[in-house]
Enzyme design. Structure first.
Site, PDB file in Angstrom:
ATOM      1  CB  CYS A 127      -0.922   0.024   1.223  1.00 12.71           C
ATOM      2  SG  CYS A 127      -2.019  -1.386   1.294  1.00 12.71           S
TER       3      CYS A 127
HETATM    4  C1  BEZ Z   1       0.591  -4.741   1.800  1.00 17.41           C
HETATM    5  O1  BEZ Z   1       0.115  -3.635   1.572  1.00 17.41           O
HETATM    6  O2  BEZ Z   1       1.781  -4.963   1.636  1.00 17.41           O
HETATM    7  C2  BEZ Z   1      -0.266  -5.858   2.268  1.00 17.41           C
HETATM    8  C3  BEZ Z   1      -1.412  -5.596   3.000  1.00 17.41           C
HETATM    9  C4  BEZ Z   1      -2.185  -6.656   3.436  1.00 17.41           C
HETATM   10  C5  BEZ Z   1      -1.812  -7.956   3.129  1.00 17.41           C
HETATM   11  C6  BEZ Z   1      -0.687  -8.199   2.358  1.00 17.41           C
HETATM   12  C7  BEZ Z   1       0.088  -7.140   1.923  1.00 17.41           C
END
Ligand code: BEZ
Length: 214
Positions: free
Chosen positions: A46
């Protein structure tokens, strides 16, 4: 994807964001708007996605498109997280608002829930038109970060198809030929596309695959 989908009207929710309270229809106003959700603040993928959206903000603005992020934490958390996002992404400023959804109400109403984890948003993205209707939706799992070039490309296709009776073929990129919509007869196409068009010579001899440049 049951729930809010193509052709549906965006619910006119009031949401808390890093830019204050926003009523979704007021925010969209008369613009195409991208609403994109994220599983959570301070998560790796994110952080890269929101940063890339910040880096691409000019491309969206040039096309008259507004951005609205959403992540299921509160505004205080978003404001802290923005410092990381900007630092990691060469200082590109997060100029778009990020909505908060700590109770997970908004993601349900906007059909952005991760079917594998109903307490989290997936990487959903809706393009909303000036008429407040959903024009395009992506749904990616948390493990797959989105490609902002693809978001821009899909948007360019939508904008072109909103102005002409055309569609964009596989792997189309701006500047390449488009196809004439099947609803347009050859006679109509001659009037509509005075620059001309090419008809693909197919074994069926049916003249449905017609390319032009708009
Ligand atoms: C991420 O943003 O890296 C992420 C968020 C939730 C689960 C897996 C990855």
């Amino acid at each position: 994807m049951p729930g809010l989908t193509l052709g549906d009207t965006l619910p006119n929710l009031e949401v808390e964001t890093t830019h204050g309270k926003i009523k979704l229809h007021d925010y969209v106003n008369n613009s195409y708007t991208i609403i994109f959700s994220h599983p959570g603040d301070f998560t790796p993928v994110c952080t890269t996605e929101l940063g890339m959206m910040a880096a691409y903000a000019d491309k969206f603005a040039q096309r008259g498109v507004k951005l609205l992020g959403l992540s299921c934490d509160d505004v205080n958390s978003h404001n802290e997280w923005i410092k990381d996002i900007e630092s990691f992404n060469n200082g590109h400023k997060v100029t778009y608002p990020i909505a908060a959804d700590p109770k997970r109400d908004i993601i349900k109403q906007l059909n952005m829930v991760d079917p594998d984890d109903t307490q989290s948003p997936s990487r959903a993205l809706h393009v909303v038109g000036p008429d407040k209707k959903i024009k395009l939706s992506f749904l990616y799992p948390a493990s797959t970060g989105r490609n902002m070039d693809e978001v821009v490309r899909a948007l360019d296709s939508l904008l072109k198809a909103s102005k002409h009776k055309i569609a964009t073929p596989a792997n189309w990129k701006p500047g390449e030929p488009v196809v004439i919509a099947p609803s347009v007869s050859n006679d109509e196409a001659k009037e509509m596309f005075q620059q001309g068009f090419d008809i693909a010579d197919l074994p069926s001899k049916k003249e449905y695959l017609r390319f032009t440049v708009v």
